[in-house]
Design an enzyme around this catalytic site. Structure first.
Site, PDB file in Angstrom:
ATOM      1  N   ASP A   1     -13.175  -4.945  -0.938  1.00 22.43           N
ATOM      2  CA  ASP A   1     -14.195  -6.006  -0.841  1.00 22.43           C
ATOM      3  C   ASP A   1     -15.435  -5.434  -0.172  1.00 22.43           C
ATOM      4  OD1 ASP A   1     -11.943  -6.383   1.417  1.00 22.43           O
ATOM      5  OD2 ASP A   1     -13.925  -6.690   2.294  1.00 22.43           O
TER       6      ASP A   1
ATOM      7  N   GLU B   1       0.835  -1.203   0.000  1.00 20.67           N
ATOM      8  CA  GLU B   1       0.000   0.000   0.000  1.00 20.67           C
ATOM      9  C   GLU B   1       0.878   1.265   0.000  1.00 20.67           C
ATOM     10  OE1 GLU B   1      -3.618  -1.913   2.723  1.00 20.67           O
ATOM     11  OE2 GLU B   1      -1.964  -0.876   3.690  1.00 20.67           O
TER      12      GLU B   1
HETATM   13  N1  ADE Z   1      -8.971  -4.739   4.629  1.00 22.69           N
HETATM   14  C1  ADE Z   1      -9.506  -4.918   3.419  1.00 22.69           C
HETATM   15  N2  ADE Z   1     -10.740  -5.467   3.508  1.00 22.69           N
HETATM   16  C2  ADE Z   1     -10.989  -5.653   4.828  1.00 22.69           C
HETATM   17  C3  ADE Z   1     -12.068  -6.183   5.566  1.00 22.69           C
HETATM   18  N3  ADE Z   1     -13.154  -6.639   4.969  1.00 22.69           N
HETATM   19  N4  ADE Z   1     -11.962  -6.212   6.905  1.00 22.69           N
HETATM   20  C4  ADE Z   1     -10.851  -5.756   7.518  1.00 22.69           C
HETATM   21  N5  ADE Z   1      -9.799  -5.242   6.881  1.00 22.69           N
HETATM   22  C5  ADE Z   1      -9.861  -5.185   5.539  1.00 22.69           C
END
Ligand code: ADE
Length: 248
Positions: free
Chosen positions: A206, A16
């Site tokens: 996500d 990142e």
């Molecule tokens: N980083 C990226 N997606 C995530 C998620 N669903 N929960 C926690 N950290 C994350």
């Protein structure tokens, strides 16, 4: 108020951070945290912005035992403590990837700026400890930055798990969470001890309330969310450069 003289940008994962390090031409400052002694995992990359302000990108580093990045609240708290104690930034920017929520209009690739930070996995049902566990912190208000970025805003909730139990999901709903990740509330907690304003910029990998398994969706979209970070974080740093924290 004086212009910002020192900005620290905190990341959990090297993937990142790398695009910002490259975009700003920063160099590793191997001695930045030398006062601690021992082999602290954090890595600091430093440089100077147009206004002459100093920028330090602080990565949580890798776990020597497991050879993966120190994601989560422990690594974040260590990074933030040492950043505040040693580098003395005027403002901290926490950047990284996160889960979003379809029910709040979130989509993969979205950019969010945090409005506040809460913990969703510190559940202590004892009076006093219950509120301590959640530990709500306000993000530093940045209306002009948000307008300039044209990004979404929302509550960022932090926990040490990538998945979400039914109890987590109920709390994430109660907290009207738009962004679920693993560091920001820990960073805000430590930064508040030092009275350092915190801004968080998160890109979505996500959808927590979507049909796909989080870990698969996360891994599939990590590089596109890192691309979104590569585009937005230099813009954030450029926006801060030459301004006071009250002008954000
Ligand atoms: N980083 C990226 N997606 C995530 C998620 N669903 N929960 C926690 N950290 C994350």
């Amino acid at each position: 108020m004086a212009p910002i003289a020192r900005v620290a940008v905190l990341f959990a994962m090297d993937a990142e951070a790398r695009p910002l390090i490259d975009a700003l031409g920063l160099t590793l400052d191997a001695d930045a945290f030398a006062r601690v002694g021992g082999d602290v995992p954090m890595r600091v990359y430093s440089g100077t912005l147009k206004s002459g302000a100093r920028v330090d990108v602080v990565c949580a580093g890798s776990c020597a035992r497991h050879n993966v990045c120190n994601v989560g609240t422990v690594g974040a708290a260590l990074s933030t403590y040492e950043t505040c104690a040693t580098l003395r930034p005027d403002v901290i920017v926490n950047a990284g990837t996160a889960g979003g929520f379809a029910k709040r209009g979130g989509e993969v690739g979205d950019v969010y700026v945090a409005t506040k930070f809460k913990n969703h996995d510190r559940r202590i049902p004892i009076p006093g400890y219950d509120k301590y566990g959640v530990g709500e912190y306000d993000a530093w208000p940045t209306p002009r930055l948000i307008e300039a970025l044209g990004c979404k805003t929302g509550v960022v909730c932090t926990g040490n798990s990538l998945d979400a139990t039914e109890t987590c999901r109920a709390l994430l709903d109660e907290f009207e969470c738009s962004v679920k990740e693993m560091e920001a509330a820990a960073i805000a907690h430590v930064a508040h001890l030092f009275n350092v304003p915190v801004i968080a910029v998160k890109t979505i990998t996500d959808i927590v309330d979507g049909p796909q398994a989080t870990e698969e969706e996360f891994l599939r979209n990590l590089s596109s969310a890192a691309d979104a970070l590569r585009d937005v974080v230099p813009r954030v740093v450029e926006f801060l450069d030459g301004k006071s924290v009250d002008e954000l």
